[in-house]
Write a protein that holds these residues in place. Structure first.
Motif, short mmCIF file in Angstrom:
data_model
loop_
_atom_site.label_atom_id
_atom_site.label_comp_id
_atom_site.label_asym_id
_atom_site.label_seq_id
_atom_site.Cartn_x
_atom_site.Cartn_y
_atom_site.Cartn_z
N PHE A 325 -10.63 -21.34 -8.58
CA PHE A 325 -11.30 -22.78 -7.71
C PHE A 325 -11.36 -23.98 -8.77
O PHE A 325 -11.43 -24.98 -8.07
CB PHE A 325 -12.98 -22.02 -7.76
N THR A 327 -8.34 -24.65 -10.15
CA THR A 327 -7.27 -25.50 -9.78
C THR A 327 -7.33 -26.28 -8.48
O THR A 327 -6.88 -27.36 -8.32
CB THR A 327 -6.37 -24.35 -9.62
N LEU A 328 -8.17 -25.63 -7.42
CA LEU A 328 -8.44 -26.39 -6.18
C LEU A 328 -9.15 -27.66 -6.29
O LEU A 328 -8.67 -28.43 -5.92
CB LEU A 328 -9.12 -25.44 -5.31
N SER A 332 -6.82 -30.35 -5.44
CA SER A 332 -6.79 -30.41 -3.83
C SER A 332 -7.87 -31.17 -3.11
O SER A 332 -8.18 -31.28 -1.99
CB SER A 332 -6.50 -29.15 -3.18
N PHE A 334 -10.94 -30.18 -3.87
CA PHE A 334 -12.09 -29.29 -3.54
C PHE A 334 -13.28 -29.88 -4.50
O PHE A 334 -13.14 -30.36 -5.59
CB PHE A 334 -11.52 -27.92 -3.87
N ALA A 339 -16.73 -25.71 -7.00
CA ALA A 339 -15.69 -24.84 -7.64
C ALA A 339 -16.52 -24.12 -8.70
O ALA A 339 -15.96 -23.01 -9.35
CB ALA A 339 -14.65 -25.78 -8.23
#
Length: 360
Positions: A325, A327-328, A332, A334, A339
């Motif tokens: 989460f 990294t997302l 990205s 997010f 996260a």
């Protein structure tokens, strides 16, 4: 007021956690020293800086592993209580399961407060020393920041760009500054072959300086071979080090994030992730305590070994979800808050479910 039962369990809780820290951190130091001593010798790291590095290493790594050590220590001493049938005796005496958990929550509260204070005010300073030594001696030659195609918004009206930046020489190349008015119309543009911070004079030196200003739809050009001037930004603001958020305490981090938000920094999510993780860390202490007690309070075949194996498995799953989460959020778009919250909510539900089964 604490009863004999509270004092007994709380003492075991804190003592086991402290012993586990004192056992594993020296092992971590020795493992790191064995791995890095060659680089330290090759790069001629001074002994006093090495000693300071391992002081920071102890605080930095210890804070990262606090939740894991807490989880394993609770499983360890609770399994011993269960194997000695002490928990059965406690519950058989009329103590409810909720009352039995009270000293665990007191212990978790103490650890949570320590984790909060360390995470907000002590660990940032240790992180700075740890990372500076790492990039100076252990990762010599590797960049600790983005150094090419750097775009930054200073405020609502000013935007800067450099094609590359040399942090060691405090110099940026192919510098451009664009200033817009309140109607989003370009008023002037400054360009230079390079920009260098002259610390002695506290000014910026621009080479091959050109300024184009729009006056009544006409372009006025000013050119100089060199120009010393002042800008309302620091040279390191062009590209902060990758670990900059980790080195700031609670108040500094809030101010830094707000400033980066106004500048329109592209990596704002990574800074927010650091902030939310710090706030979530004390909550993690309670979640992991609940899970640890739920899985280890019952006496089972295989004893402590089975409980510890289960605990290590859960710890790795938690770390895996936290990294995924994280990294997302960083790469990205997010939500950084989600996260951080989602893994804790998921494991909180797991903990509640295990606790209900344990009560039965």
């Amino acid at each position: 007021m604490l009863t004999i039962l509270d004092k007994y369990i709380l003492k075991r809780y804190l003592a086991t956690f402290t012993v586990m820290l004192m056992l594993f951190i020296p092992i971590g130091i020795m493992a790191n020293l064995a791995e890095q001593i060659g680089k330290m010798i090759d790069n001629e790291a001074p002994l006093n800086e090495i000693a300071y590095y391992y002081l920071n290493f102890t605080i930095y790594i210890g804070s990262l592993l606090f939740p894991i050590f807490l989880f394993l220590s609770v499983i360890f001493f609770t399994s011993k209580l269960a194997n000695n049938t002490e928990i059965v005796a406690i519950l058989s005496s009329g103590v409810s399961y909720g009352r039995f958990l009270r000293p665990y929550f007191i212990g978790a509260s103490i650890i949570a407060i320590i984790m909060f204070v360390m995470g907000m005010f002590i660990v940032p300073n240790a992180s700075k020393g740890f990372n500076e030594f790492k990039y100076k001696y252990l990762k010599k030659g590797k960049q600790d920041r983005v150094t090419s195609n750097i775009f930054n918004q200073l405020n609502e009206n000013d935007f800067i760009y450099v094609s590359s930046f040399d942090p060691a020489r405090q110099r940026g190349y192919n510098f451009t500054l664009e200033h817009f008015n309140d109607k989003d119309q370009l008023e002037y543009k400054i360009s230079a072959g390079n920009i260098r911070w002259k610390e002695k004079d506290s000014v910026y030196e621009l080479t091959s300086y050109i300024k184009r200003t729009l006056v009544d739809n006409k372009e006025v050009v000013e050119a100089k071979r060199k120009l010393d001037t002042i800008f309302n930004f620091q040279i390191d603001d062009l590209t902060p080090v990758s670990y900059i958020a980790e080195t700031k305490n609670l108040f500094e981090l809030n101010s830094f994030i707000e400033a980066q938000r106004k500048k329109g920094a592209s990596n704002i999510n990574s800074y927010l992730l650091v902030k939310y993780r710090r706030w979530a860390l004390p909550v993690t202490a309670f979640i992991l305590t609940i899970i640890a007690v739920a899985v280890s309070a019952a006496k089972r075949r295989g004893g402590m070994g089975v409980n510890l194996a289960f605990g290590i498995g859960v710890a790795f799953i938690y770390i895996f979800f936290d990294k995924v989460f994280g990294t997302l959020a960083e790469q990205s778009g997010f939500s950084p808050m989600l996260a951080v919250v989602l893994p804790n909510v998921a494991f909180g539900i797991v903990g509640f479910y295990l606790l209900q089964n344990a009560k039965r």
